[in-house]
Design an enzyme around this catalytic site. Structure first.
Site, PDB file in Angstrom:
ATOM      1  N   ASP A 260     -25.948  37.529  53.366  1.00 37.46           N
ATOM      2  CA  ASP A 260     -24.884  38.147  54.154  1.00 37.46           C
ATOM      3  C   ASP A 260     -25.046  37.664  55.599  1.00 37.46           C
ATOM      4  O   ASP A 260     -26.128  37.217  55.993  1.00 37.46           O
ATOM      5  CB  ASP A 260     -25.008  39.665  54.059  1.00 37.46           C
ATOM      6  CG  ASP A 260     -23.975  40.382  54.901  1.00 37.46           C
ATOM      7  OD1 ASP A 260     -22.806  39.969  54.880  1.00 37.46           O
ATOM      8  OD2 ASP A 260     -24.346  41.346  55.600  1.00 37.46           O
TER       9      ASP A 260
ATOM     10  N   ASP B  60     -27.591  43.894  54.027  1.00 42.73           N
ATOM     11  CA  ASP B  60     -28.077  45.099  54.708  1.00 42.73           C
ATOM     12  C   ASP B  60     -27.105  46.268  54.673  1.00 42.73           C
ATOM     13  O   ASP B  60     -27.417  47.330  55.187  1.00 42.73           O
ATOM     14  CB  ASP B  60     -28.400  44.780  56.173  1.00 42.73           C
ATOM     15  CG  ASP B  60     -27.159  44.712  57.045  1.00 42.73           C
ATOM     16  OD1 ASP B  60     -26.125  44.214  56.562  1.00 42.73           O
ATOM     17  OD2 ASP B  60     -27.216  45.153  58.208  1.00 42.73           O
TER      18      ASP B  60
ATOM     19  N   ASP C 103     -23.022  45.451  50.468  1.00 42.00           N
ATOM     20  CA  ASP C 103     -23.877  44.455  49.815  1.00 42.00           C
ATOM     21  C   ASP C 103     -24.583  45.000  48.581  1.00 42.00           C
ATOM     22  O   ASP C 103     -25.145  44.224  47.803  1.00 42.00           O
ATOM     23  CB  ASP C 103     -24.943  43.939  50.790  1.00 42.00           C
ATOM     24  CG  ASP C 103     -24.339  43.241  51.991  1.00 42.00           C
ATOM     25  OD1 ASP C 103     -23.366  42.494  51.797  1.00 42.00           O
ATOM     26  OD2 ASP C 103     -24.828  43.446  53.106  1.00 42.00           O
TER      27      ASP C 103
END
Length: 776
Positions: free
Chosen positions: A323, A519, A523
């Site tokens: 990410d 995080d 996700d």
């Protein structure tokens, strides 16, 4: 007793055998039995010693049989089957000490594995806890709070400040200010005007607003995320233990040798002797010791790996998906630049903005205040402060009416402000405009900066064998591509929702063992879908941590590279221990089959093999200095000192650029004064900092980095910074002699200032990436 009565009894027995409390109890019993036998043997009570050891052996037989039956029902036959045969054989021929030792090894290995498995929690409790349970529905009689399941499409809802949007809907009020980071991962708040759609799960960061429901609870976005995470977690294949993989060929080989020895010699003792030395203690204990040692080593660096299977898989990973926000970037906006209107200084613009914003909870306001305090600006106490969601704050600072946020609707920005809009577009930054007594006075540009340790981390990951690096982000394509270009990623996929990330993870899993790092709550499904999910747990969401196999408890992505190196080393040592121990066991099996090694001697020899492989497995606890250079305390203190000075010197870099910008038109006395002020800042603050780095920091880092040549290119940058500063000083001397800047000086002076700004920013970035990222 009839057959139907026996079935529940067998089930209760199996439940007792499979109890999660069984392994530690068995470990205590076998340890006590072995210790009691040793004490009795030292007291010349051989019969009592055999009794203790025999009881310890028998205590391990029943649960071991249960584990074997459970594995056989799943179509697996691992190391536990050899242990059962060996335990039974030692009891049959009276080799009680060997049986007690085997029982202890079995209990220890199972306890280590069970403890690791209990740490694995993929129930995603935090996802469910974040979901709202009720909603405020507006009716003719007022506003009623009703269960979420009662909300129907078309209902008019009221979302109060700080509440989670309960269902997907459409804004019915003038505007709504929302924190969508739970879905997109992006930290900047967004404004949704009347008629725009809003997804469930986002947080109302402004005032109360009305929402027209366009979906029920079950059909809304957030419920879909929860389902995705649960489905992805259920799809994750169970990890086959390293020990069981080797047992797949070691087990039939051991049985074949024992059977042949019995068949040829006609002696059951020989068969038992073969099973005793074939007892796979290197598999039962040495391999788990190496894996658990790796878990322990990783935890000291702030990397919590939930079980040995995750560590083994991490050591085999070849694809890494990341990410962007909060993983490759800091996840919090920072001040990128400050622009001032003619007649004002950037430092004053920042001071006024921070003075007004110091009581605001807005994420951009906090970034402005933090930057002002880092630069040691004195903030004034504002009065008559009012904050309008989505617009910004207004108030009185030092007798002036000040506002920070967006410009008023329809207000035409001044000419100097057009360059700010262009800069924001090019850099992917947000703008906070400052007005002073109703007139635009400056602008603060904010952006989520890249982590200093990200480039070093990705280089180390490639060196460790990660072949493919991809970014999956919900952010816009332009800033995502910029970060990917700086980091040298193989591919970037932007503007993805949670379902898109899961699809990307599944596609990559078909090619290689895949790691996903994130995080946020958005996700969590992708983390659960990957072979190994890694959560940035220091500031990330609890949901992503719950869905992950690995949690980084420190806010440093470079710990991921450390974890990969540790996993590879622990797995390599586990394989060495297992294979080495089994090869030695094979040699002992051949001797036992030939009648050269009786069971008692075989048990002692097997214990020698066990000690050797366990000591080898414990090497996984040692630090691999190649993975992370060690710093002296003095060098670490210098890194923190100069890192803080970099923050303090940001206003000097802004002054250099601002002075160059002012020379674009026909220069006057004020422009010359700006260059003189910039030169003063360079002489009094910047050059002493560079000199101290050259003579204090670099020599302290040289031993860690391999010698003075490692910092040679950075020293060359110091030389260039000093050269450009001298050139600017020469231009000022010429200007003073001529009574002002001559036209023929302008091009070269602008070139010096812009060049110095570029060199300084690149030099700062390189130091932060290569040197400052070394310190915890």
């Amino acid at each position: 007793m009839n057959h139907s009565d026996r079935i529940p009894r067998r089930r209760r027995l199996m439940a007792a055998v499979m109890s999660p409390r069984l392994e530690p109890v068995l470990l205590v019993v076998t340890t006590a039995a072995l210790a009691g036998g040793v004490v009795a043997w030292l007291a010349d009570a051989g019969g009592l010693a055999d009794l203790f050891w025999g009881l310890g052996t028998a205590a391990a037989v029943v649960p071991a049989v249960g584990w074997v039956l459970s594995a056989l029902r799943r179509g697996q036959a691992g190391v536990d089957l050899i242990a059962v045969l060996a335990l039974g054989g030692t009891l049959a021929v009276g080799e009680y000490l060997a049986g007690a030792l085997i029982a202890l090894m079995l209990a220890t290995g199972r306890t280590l594995e069970a403890a690791a498995q209990r740490r694995a929690s993929h129930d995603l409790r935090a996802l469910l806890e974040h979901a709202p349970r009720s909603a405020h529905r507006r009716t003719d009689a007022g506003v009623d709070t009703v269960p979420l399941a009662e909300i129907a499409v078309g209902d008019l809802l009221v979302v109060r400040p700080g509440e989670v949007v309960p269902v997907d809907g459409r804004v019915e009020s003038t505007a709504a200010v929302l924190d969508e980071s739970v879905l997109t991962g992006e930290p900047l708040q967004v404004e949704r005007i009347e008629g725009e759609g809003v997804r469930s799960g986002v947080v109302n960061a402004g005032g109360a607003f009305e929402l027209r429901a366009t979906a029920t609870e079950q059909d809304s976005t957030y419920a879909g995320i929860v389902r995705l995470a649960q489905q992805a977690g259920a799809e994750s294949a169970p990890v086959v233990r390293l020990a069981d993989r080797y047992a797949a060929w070691f087990l039939p080989l051991s049985l074949a040798v024992a059977g042949l020895a019995w068949l040829i010699s006609g002696s059951a003792v020989r068969a038992v002797a073969v099973l005793v030395v074939a007892t796979p203690c290197p598999l039962l204990l040495a391999a788990p010791v190496a894996i658990v040692s790796g878990l322990s080593r990783a935890s000291r660096l702030g990397v919590v790996i939930r079980d040995g299977g995750a560590l083994e898989n991490l050591g085999r990973a070849r694809t890494l998906l990341l990410d962007k926000t909060g993983t490759l970037t800091r996840g919090r906006p920072r001040v990128l630049d400050v622009t001032a209107a003619p007649g004002l200084k950037p430092a004053e613009v920042l001071r006024l903005a921070a003075s007004l914003d110091q009581y605001s909870p807005h994420v951009l306001a906090q970034a402005i205040v933090d930057t002002a305090r880092e630069r040691k600006l004195e903030l004034s106490a504002p009065t008559d402060v009012a904050e309008e969601p989505g617009r910004g704050a207004t108030g009185v600072v030092d007798g002036h009416r000040v506002s920070i946020g967006r410009l008023a609707p329809g207000e035409e920005p001044p000419v100097w402000a057009k360059a700010v809009d262009n800069r924001a577009l090019l850099d992917g930054a947000a703008i906070a405009w400052l007005t002073l007594d109703g007139e635009p006075a400056g602008a603060v540009l904010l952006r989520d900066p890249m982590r200093h340790d990200a480039p070093r981390t990705l280089r180390h990951l490639r060196a460790a064998g990660i072949e493919r690096l991809l970014m999956l982000t919900g952010d816009r394509a332009a800033p995502a591509r910029e970060v990917a270009a700086v980091l040298g990623l193989d591919e970037v996929r932007a503007e993805l929702g949670p379902a898109d990330k899961v699809a990307a993870v599944r596609a990559e899993r078909e090619r290689a063992v895949t790691v996903m790092v994130g995080d946020g709550v958005n996700d969590a499904p992708a983390l659960a879908a990957a072979d190994i999910g890694v959560a940035m747990g220091a500031r990330g969401s609890t949901a992503s941590s719950e869905a992950a196999d690995i949690v980084l408890t420190t806010d440093r992505v470079d710990r991921l590279a450390d974890a990969v190196t540790i996993a590879q080393r622990a797995r390599r040592i586990a394989v060495q221990s297992a294979l080495g121990g089994m090869l030695l066991s094979l040699a002992a099996m051949a001797a036992a089959a030939a009648g050269l090694l009786p069971p008692a001697a075989g048990a002692l020899l097997q214990e020698g093999i066990d000690v050797a492989v366990i000591l080898n497995a414990l090497r996984a606890l040692r630090v691999d200095q190649a993975a992370r250079p060690s710093l002296t305390p003095a060098a670490e203190a210098l890194i923190h000192r100069f890192s803080a000075e970099h923050d303090d010197l940001q206003d000097v870099l802004e002054a250099v650029r601002a002075a160059a910008d002012r020379l674009s038109d026909t220069p006057g006395p004020k422009d010359l004064a700006a260059v003189e002020e910039t030169h003063r800042l360079l002489t009094e603050r910047l050059l002493p900092h560079e000199y101290a780095e050259e003579h204090e920091l670099y020599p302290a880092l040289a031993p860690t980095l391999g010698g003075p040549e490692a910092t040679a290119t950075m020293s060359r940058a110091h030389t260039e910074i000093e050269r450009l500063s001298r050139r600017i000083a020469t231009h000022l001397e010429l200007a003073h002699a001529e009574g002002g800047l001559a036209p023929e000086q302008l091009d070269d002076l602008r070139s010096c200032l812009y060049g110095l700004n570029t060199v300084l920013r690149l030099h700062f970035t390189q130091e932060e990436e290569n040197y400052f990222s070394l310190a915890p």
